[in-house]
Design an enzyme around this catalytic site. Structure first.
Site, PDB file in Angstrom:
ATOM      1  N   SER A 102      -3.053   0.275  -8.162  1.00  0.00           N
ATOM      2  CA  SER A 102      -2.872  -0.999  -8.864  1.00  0.00           C
ATOM      3  C   SER A 102      -3.322  -0.885 -10.323  1.00  0.00           C
ATOM      4  O   SER A 102      -2.802  -0.038 -11.053  1.00  0.00           O
ATOM      5  CB  SER A 102      -3.610  -2.111  -8.101  1.00  0.00           C
ATOM      6  OG  SER A 102      -3.203  -3.383  -8.510  1.00  0.00           O
ATOM      7  N   ASP A 240       5.293  -5.067  -1.307  1.00  0.00           N
ATOM      8  CA  ASP A 240       4.228  -4.949  -2.300  1.00  0.00           C
ATOM      9  C   ASP A 240       4.438  -5.912  -3.463  1.00  0.00           C
ATOM     10  O   ASP A 240       5.572  -6.130  -3.915  1.00  0.00           O
ATOM     11  CB  ASP A 240       4.209  -3.510  -2.827  1.00  0.00           C
ATOM     12  CG  ASP A 240       2.963  -3.158  -3.609  1.00  0.00           C
ATOM     13  OD1 ASP A 240       2.114  -4.036  -3.821  1.00  0.00           O
ATOM     14  OD2 ASP A 240       2.862  -1.979  -4.008  1.00  0.00           O
ATOM     15  N   HIS A 267       0.503  -4.108  -0.502  1.00  0.00           N
ATOM     16  CA  HIS A 267      -0.218  -3.472  -1.602  1.00  0.00           C
ATOM     17  C   HIS A 267      -1.210  -2.398  -1.167  1.00  0.00           C
ATOM     18  O   HIS A 267      -1.738  -1.681  -2.008  1.00  0.00           O
ATOM     19  CB  HIS A 267      -0.937  -4.567  -2.391  1.00  0.00           C
ATOM     20  CG  HIS A 267      -1.287  -4.218  -3.800  1.00  0.00           C
ATOM     21  ND1 HIS A 267      -0.378  -3.681  -4.694  1.00  0.00           N
ATOM     22  CD2 HIS A 267      -2.460  -4.332  -4.485  1.00  0.00           C
ATOM     23  CE1 HIS A 267      -0.975  -3.487  -5.863  1.00  0.00           C
ATOM     24  NE2 HIS A 267      -2.233  -3.852  -5.764  1.00  0.00           N
TER      25      HIS A 267
END
Length: 294
Positions: A102, A240, A267
Site C-alpha cells: 500500500s 482490492d 487489500h
C-alpha cells in the site's frame, strides 16, 4: 521466532526495527499507512526466516514503538525515503528484496528510483504508481454504494465531519469490501489499525482509505518506472481498493515485471488467501529474483 530489536537514529528520532533470521538474503518490509505500525505486514512474513531469508521490518517515524513527533513537516515521502536508507545502512544491510504494501509500495517505488543500486528485487503489494488514477478507481467503488450514499459522503467531506456515524458506516462497508473481506480481521491487522497515528496519515493521505486530500494526492511515478532494472512482482486482489487496473498500469511500464491477481482477496491477500499468496511469493524470491549475491 523472537525478533532482534534494534534502535536506529533518524534525524534525531528513534526508529525501532525488527529482524528475524540471518544471512545476506534480506527481505525488507515497508508497511502501509502512513502512521500504521508494521505488525500487520511483519507478522505473516516472519515465516520467510525459516526459508533462509532475513526478514526486516520497522515502525516508521510517527507510529508503533518508534518516536511520534507532531511536526507536520516530517510527513513527506522524500523524508521517508531517507529514513529507509538510514535504516538499511544502520542495520548493515546490503542489497535487499524490497517489499512494499500500500503506502509502503509508493515508498518502495520512490526509494527504488532514488537508490536503485540497493534493490535486488521489488515486490509491490496492493499498491500503485499513480495516485490520481487510483482516485478514479476509488470513486468507482464509492459510487457502487449508490447515489444517495455518495451524496452523503460528499456532504460530510465538504463539512469535514468525517467522524459522523453515517459517514463512518459507509466507510466501514467500503473497508470490508476493499480492505479486508474476512469476517474476523486477524489479530496483527487489528493491532496495527487500533494503533494508527492519524497525524501523518491525515497530512499525507486523508481521513480514510477512500479520500485522498493530503500531500500525496498528486503523486505519480508511472513515467519514471520504466527505469527499473530489477525483477518486479506486482500483487493485487480482484476486490482490492488498489486493484487490477492499478497493477496493470505499473506492469505496462516496468520492463521485468508481472502481475498476480488473487480472485478472492482485497487489500491483504497474505491474510485472505495465504495458501495461494505465499507460494507465489516464494517462487518469485527463489526463481525470478534469485539469491542476493554476497
Amino acid at each position: 521466532m523472537e525478533a532482534q530489536i534494534n534502535n536506529i537514529s533518524v534525524d534525531g528520532y528513534n526508529i525501532v526495527t525488527y529482524s528475524y533470521g540471518s544471512g545476506d538474503n534480506t527481505v525488507l518490509l515497508l508497511n502501509g499507512g502512513p502512521g500504521l505500525p508494521c505488525d500487520y505486514l511483519r507478522d505473516p512474513h516472519i515465516y520467510l526466516a525459516n526459508k533462509g531469508y532475513k526478514v526486516v521490518a520497522f515502525d516508521q517515524l510517527g507510529c508503533g514503538k518508534s518516536d511520534r513527533p507532531e511536526d507536520p513537516n516530517l510527513w513527506s515521502i522524500t523524508r521517508y525515503v531517507e529514513e529507509v536508507e538510514t535504516v538499511r545502512k544502520g542495520l548493515g544491510l546490503g542489497k535487499i528484496h524490497l517489499t512494499g504494501s500500500s503506502w509502503g509500495g509508493w515508498l518502495s517505488i520512490e526509494y527504488s528510483l532514488t537508490y536503485p543500486e540497493h534493490v535486488h528485487s521489488l515486490i509491490l503489494l496492493n499498491t500503485c504508481g499513480d495516485l490520481p488514477h487510483l482516485t478514479t478507481e476509488l470513486n468507482r467503488m464509492r459510487n457502487a454504494l449508490g447515489s444517495e450514499t455518495e451524496a452523503m459522503l460528499l456532504h460530510h467531506e465538504a463539512e469535514k465531519s468525517y467522524d459522523h456515524p453515517e459517514y463512518q458506516a459507509a466507510i466501514t462497508i467500503l473497508n470490508y469490501r476493499h480492505v479486508c473481506r474476512l469476517k474476523e480481521w486477524p489479530r496483527s491487522l487489528l493491532a496495527s489499525v487500533d494503533d494508527w497515528n492519524m497525524g501523518p496519515y491525515m497530512e499525507m493521505q486523508g481521513p480514510n482509505e477512500f479520500l485522498y486530500i493530503g500531500n500525496l494526492k498528486d503523486w505519480n511515478r508511472i513515467d519514471e518506472m520504466h527505469n527499473f532494472k530489477m525483477p518486479c512482482l506486482i500483487i493485487t486482489g480482484t476486490h482490492d481498493e488498489i486493484g487490477p487496473a492499478c497493477a496493470a498500469r505499473m506492469e505496462k511500464v516496468i520492463p521485468n515485471s508481472r502481475v498476480v491477481v488473487f480472485p478472492n482477496s482485497s487489500h491483504v491477500p497474505f491474510y485472505e488467501e495465504p495458501d495461494k499468496y505465499f507460494p507465489v511469493l516464494e517462487n518469485f524470491l527463489e526463481n525470478e529474483a534469485g539469491p542476493i549475491p554476497r
